[in-house]
Design a protein around this motif. Structure first.
Motif, PDB file in Angstrom:
ATOM      1  N   UNK A 151      39.361  58.731  21.433  1.00  0.00           N
ATOM      2  CA  UNK A 151      38.899  57.384  21.093  1.00  0.00           C
ATOM      3  C   UNK A 151      37.437  57.256  21.501  1.00  0.00           C
ATOM      4  N   UNK A 152      36.658  56.616  20.672  1.00  0.00           N
ATOM      5  CA  UNK A 152      35.234  56.456  20.947  1.00  0.00           C
ATOM      6  C   UNK A 152      34.972  55.187  21.731  1.00  0.00           C
ATOM      7  N   UNK A 153      34.263  55.341  22.841  1.00  0.00           N
ATOM      8  CA  UNK A 153      33.790  54.231  23.666  1.00  0.00           C
ATOM      9  C   UNK A 153      34.922  53.370  24.215  1.00  0.00           C
ATOM     10  N   UNK A 154      36.057  54.017  24.464  1.00  0.00           N
ATOM     11  CA  UNK A 154      37.177  53.330  25.101  1.00  0.00           C
ATOM     12  C   UNK A 154      37.749  54.260  26.162  1.00  0.00           C
ATOM     13  N   UNK A 155      37.833  53.797  27.385  1.00  0.00           N
ATOM     14  CA  UNK A 155      38.309  54.642  28.474  1.00  0.00           C
ATOM     15  C   UNK A 155      39.819  54.811  28.465  1.00  0.00           C
ATOM     16  N   UNK A 156      40.513  53.875  27.825  1.00  0.00           N
ATOM     17  CA  UNK A 156      41.979  53.904  27.831  1.00  0.00           C
ATOM     18  C   UNK A 156      42.490  54.533  26.546  1.00  0.00           C
ATOM     19  N   UNK A 157      42.918  55.755  26.627  1.00  0.00           N
ATOM     20  CA  UNK A 157      43.458  56.427  25.451  1.00  0.00           C
ATOM     21  C   UNK A 157      44.979  56.307  25.409  1.00  0.00           C
ATOM     22  N   UNK A 158      45.605  56.135  26.603  1.00  0.00           N
ATOM     23  CA  UNK A 158      47.060  56.046  26.679  1.00  0.00           C
ATOM     24  C   UNK A 158      47.523  54.591  26.762  1.00  0.00           C
ATOM     25  N   UNK A 159      48.685  54.332  26.198  1.00  0.00           N
ATOM     26  CA  UNK A 159      49.265  52.994  26.244  1.00  0.00           C
ATOM     27  C   UNK A 159      49.743  52.661  27.654  1.00  0.00           C
ATOM     28  N   UNK A 160      49.889  51.381  27.999  1.00  0.00           N
ATOM     29  CA  UNK A 160      50.437  51.008  29.318  1.00  0.00           C
ATOM     30  C   UNK A 160      51.828  51.610  29.511  1.00  0.00           C
ATOM     31  N   UNK A 161      52.208  51.766  30.753  1.00  0.00           N
ATOM     32  CA  UNK A 161      53.475  52.443  31.057  1.00  0.00           C
ATOM     33  C   UNK A 161      54.086  51.839  32.315  1.00  0.00           C
ATOM     34  N   UNK A 162      55.347  52.191  32.556  1.00  0.00           N
ATOM     35  CA  UNK A 162      56.062  51.679  33.718  1.00  0.00           C
ATOM     36  C   UNK A 162      56.174  52.759  34.789  1.00  0.00           C
ATOM     37  N   UNK A 163      56.136  52.318  36.049  1.00  0.00           N
ATOM     38  CA  UNK A 163      56.473  53.196  37.164  1.00  0.00           C
ATOM     39  C   UNK A 163      57.620  52.557  37.937  1.00  0.00           C
ATOM     40  N   UNK A 164      58.407  53.400  38.575  1.00  0.00           N
ATOM     41  CA  UNK A 164      59.585  52.925  39.294  1.00  0.00           C
ATOM     42  C   UNK A 164      59.362  52.979  40.799  1.00  0.00           C
TER      43      UNK A 164
END
Length: 807
Positions: free
Chosen positions: A224-237
């Motif tokens: 992705x250009x000029x976006x630091x977040x390439x991965x979608x939000x996620x859950x941790x347990x």
């Protein structure tokens, strides 16, 4: 860990760990939070002031191990050092960590144990994040899925590339220094990584450990250009999770050496294959040629397995097998049609064909039928690399469906198979040249089909399906006859133009007699044209015209298509697919010239390497007039002339059950020496004209002719000419190395010399059944008779070099 390996300064709260050879050292600062402030390789710190830390991000709030924390405790022990009490977060979620450091030879082991106080939704995490000084710290990183991140292409701030793999080897080509980071997660956990250009102009590498595989945030985009977040939000347990890293200095020049390549720039070969060659790996299960910057893969390209053969990285090979698995499962329709492309988002597709979940679709330019042949050729060649019969069997039904889908397309029953468009007026493509309106009977696709049928016929035989093997072979033979007929009789050969034409519309009109190079190269390279006179006409003509224009590589065509035969983007000639230079199909040219005039093949190989040194081959194509790079796309296929160096000049031809050598050496290449790894065995190869040596710790074979070999236990099997017509099996009494030289292997007799003392049993298979032969062992002659299955065996104790001659 001894005293000289660790220096713990309790006053300023720093810990320095140095490996025994001094090539790697780190400094941990826990005076405020906890951060690795320095990572020195060969005496040079490669980190920015941000260092290496762990962390999480919840919505707009970020927390890290570098946050103020006075509760960190240090425990030293004989095996290493442990930092406990690392904590950060907020009321929603608190993270507690323990960092454990040990030495493993000249590597540092870093174990991180993390505990989450609650279940939570995270936007991002650093587990950990490595912040390097800038984008010039490394040329790139070779990932453990066979791909690579090319640092210079993270041009803009926050340009980010995210993949589902955790290990990497970063390298600096000027210093030869490299950093290898291997990651190991707990069973059942997933690891991903992202590479980015930070707001501080750092080059950053972040690892993420999750319970399930991360999704992409923007469509299916890996870059992705000029976006630091390439991965979608996620859950941790709530609970604990662990990861460990082994990292340290690597001598890049030694680890990735291409050996001594006489007459060839070995460094350019290495860099080309480690950058352009690997760039087509978009992610796990997606190996293509357009690569990760544009998030594209064309399935209508038959050379990905061949690139893997030259890259010679087991990680690439494994990923290519998985890529073909995914395409079998997601890109094939029930009727056997193989969808032609994968992309991160809709917009390039025939309406209604894009699958937003998988990314596979039909290209908007038309049904590119060479996705059928590309899948079959890649699968067949991949089997020779992975040697896994069960893997091949898992593709048997799907390959048969793909072939049969195309075989059914012969409405006039003339043995030539038809596209889904009928004429140029439809303005649709049918193959890789996707804005040229090739239609109905397409010679480029049919030449590829001949190769696919020929290769798959051999695979069917390995799978025990002799009837199907014969069936596909017969179709190939019929296609070959039809293909080679003059255009006046329904074939593709133009005696007037001394070339194969590109296509015939359904109305019988002939198109593409403008010397289209991939068409004519494919006919020769794939063997559907084996007429020496025609080969000479075509190749002499192409070379004369290339020399006249002083072209460094071959254009897609030498003369212009007609205006109605191409899209507007191809006009005026020479422009784009109507006359520009596309090195992607270079391997067909090299293969075609190798057996005709090796000097010409080598000239274009060296030209391509010279071009790489000028511009990194970071282009889609080259202008015919200026010979400068053009196009936003970078094509990994632009490396194929160099993959052909390995396949067609050095003769690297692994088979599913052996390592094979089929060289076509020139005197300028005499003295070539390099190692090649095939299925975890390292083969030392020494190549000169009519003088080939293959050796491992278990055997060595010297020969004047092509051969294949495999050693299992105490048994060495030699395959003359690297085919399956005959074989010599040598069973030794001990596990000592078996050293032999093949003197000759032809109709006049079979002769070999054993130089290593041992007791042996020699078995020859492939003889005429029930026939008398004469065997000479160091001049002592015996008369023998072959068995009914065409085999014979003899035992002999070799004390001195022993020469065997069987006539």
């Amino acid at each position: 860990m001894t005293n000289h390996d660790i220096k713990h300064n309790t006053g300023n709260k720093t810990i320095t760990i140095t490996v025994p050879d001094k090539k790697t050292s780190i400094t941990i600062d826990y005076s405020n939070g906890c951060v690795i402030k320095q990572l020195s390789l060969n005496g040079k710190n490669v980190l920015s002031s941000s260092g290496v830390y762990t962390g999480i991000r919840i919505k707009n709030s970020a927390y890290s191990s570098g946050d103020k924390n006075s509760g960190i405790t240090v425990t030293e022990n004989p095996k290493g050092i442990t930092l406990s009490g690392i904590s950060y977060g907020n009321d929603t979620i608190l993270v507690k960590e323990v960092w454990d450091f040990k030495l493993n030879s000249n590597k540092i082991l870093w174990g991180i144990s993390r505990e989450y106080s609650n279940n939570a939704n995270l936007e991002d995490m650093a587990f950990p994040k490595w912040n390097f000084a800038d984008l010039s710290a490394w040329k790139g990183g070779i990932m453990d899925n066979g791909g690579m991140v090319w640092c210079k292409y993270l041009k803009e701030v926050n340009d980010t590339y995210g993949v589902h793999t955790g290990g990497v080897t970063f390298w600096n080509v000027e210093s030869g220094d490299a950093l290898r980071i291997a990651a190991k997660t707990e069973k059942g956990k997933e690891i991903a990584s992202k590479y980015s250009h930070s707001e501080k102009n750092e080059f950053t590498y972040t690892q993420l450990i999750t319970d399930i595989e991360l999704s992409q945030r923007y469509n299916l985009s890996r870059f992705v250009s000029q976006k630091a977040d390439v991965f979608a939000p996620f859950k941790v347990k709530k609970g604990k999770i662990k990861v460990s890293f082994e990292f340290g200095y690597l001598d890049y020049n030694k680890e990735y050496s291409r050996g001594t390549l006489a007459g060839i720039d070995a460094l350019a070969v290495r860099e080309l294959l480690n950058t352009t060659g690997r760039y087509g790996v978009v992610d796990n299960n997606i190996i293509g040629a357009n690569g990760w910057l544009t998030n594209w893969k064309c399935l209508h390209e038959p050379f990905f397995a061949q690139i893997g053969m030259a890259v010679n990285d087991q990680n690439y090979t494994n990923n290519m097998s998985a890529t073909l698995d995914q395409e079998r499962d997601q890109a094939m329709l029930n009727d056997g049609r193989v969808l032609s492309r994968w992309h991160n988002a809709a917009g390039d597709e025939i309406p209604g064909t894009y699958n937003a979940k998988t990314g596979y679709y039909e290209a908007m330019w038309g049904y590119t039928i060479d996705s059928q042949t590309g899948y079959v050729i890649n699968t067949s060649e991949q089997f020779d690399l992975n040697g896994n019969i069960e893997w091949l069997r898992s593709h048997q039904v799907s390959v048969e469906k793909a072939l049969d889908w195309l075989i059914k397309r012969d409405s006039n029953k003339n043995g030539i198979f038809e596209m889904m468009n009928n004429n140029v007026a439809e303005k649709k493509a049918s193959d890789w040249l996707d804005i040229v309106w090739a239609s109905f009977e397409n010679s480029f696709v049919n030449a590829q089909l001949y190769e696919a049928l020929t290769q798959w016929s051999k695979c069917e035989k390995v799978l025990g399906s002799q009837q199907k093997s014969d069936y596909y072979s017969a179709i190939a033979s019929r296609l070959k006859i039809a293909f080679n007929k003059p255009i006046e009789e329904g074939g593709f050969w133009s005696a007037t133009k001394q070339q194969y034409v590109y296509w015939r519309d359904k109305d019988g009109s002939v198109h593409g007699d403008n010397l289209v190079t991939p068409v004519n190269f494919a006919a020769i390279a794939f063997g559907i044209c084996d007429d020496p006179k025609r080969i000479a006409m075509i190749l002499n003509q192409i070379e004369e015209r290339s020399k006249a224009e002083n072209l460094f590589h071959w254009p897609l065509c030498f003369d212009s298509f007609k205006r109605e035969e191409v899209s507007d983007g191809n006009w005026p000639f020479p422009k784009y697919e109507n006359g520009d230079i596309f090195p992607t199909w270079g391997y067909l040219g090299v293969r075609a010239y190798t057996k005709y005039d090796k000097a010409i093949a080598l000239k274009y190989i060296n030209n391509l390497l010279d071009q790489y040194k000028k511009d990194g081959l970071s282009s889609q194509r080259y202008s015919r007039t200026t010979q400068l790079g053009l196009g936003d796309d970078i094509l990994a296929g632009i490396s194929t002339s160099i993959t052909a160096l390995y396949r067609d000049i050095y003769g690297i031809r692994p088979k599913w059950n052996r390592m094979g050598l089929e060289p076509n050496m020139s005197t300028t290449l005499n003295g070539t020496k390099f190692n090649y790894t095939n299925r975890n065995t390292i083969y030392n190869l020494e190549l000169s004209v009519n003088d080939y040596l293959m050796s491992t710790p278990g055997f060595s074979i010297k020969s004047k002719e092509s051969f294949g070999a495999n050693k299992t236990g105490n048994v060495l099997t030699y395959y003359p000419h690297n085919d399956d017509v005959m074989l010599l099996k040598i069973n030794a009494a001990t596990n000592l190395s078996i050293n032999m030289e093949v003197n000759s292997w032809d109709a006049n007799g079979y002769s070999w010399t054993i130089a290593s003392p041992d007791k042996y049993q020699f078995i020859v298979k492939g003889l005429v059944p029930d026939k008398g032969y004469r065997l000479s062992i160091n001049g002592v002659i015996r008369n023998i008779q072959s068995k009914g299955d065409g085999s014979f065996s003899v035992e002999h104790v070799c004390k001195l070099p022993t020469k065997f001659i069987l006539k």
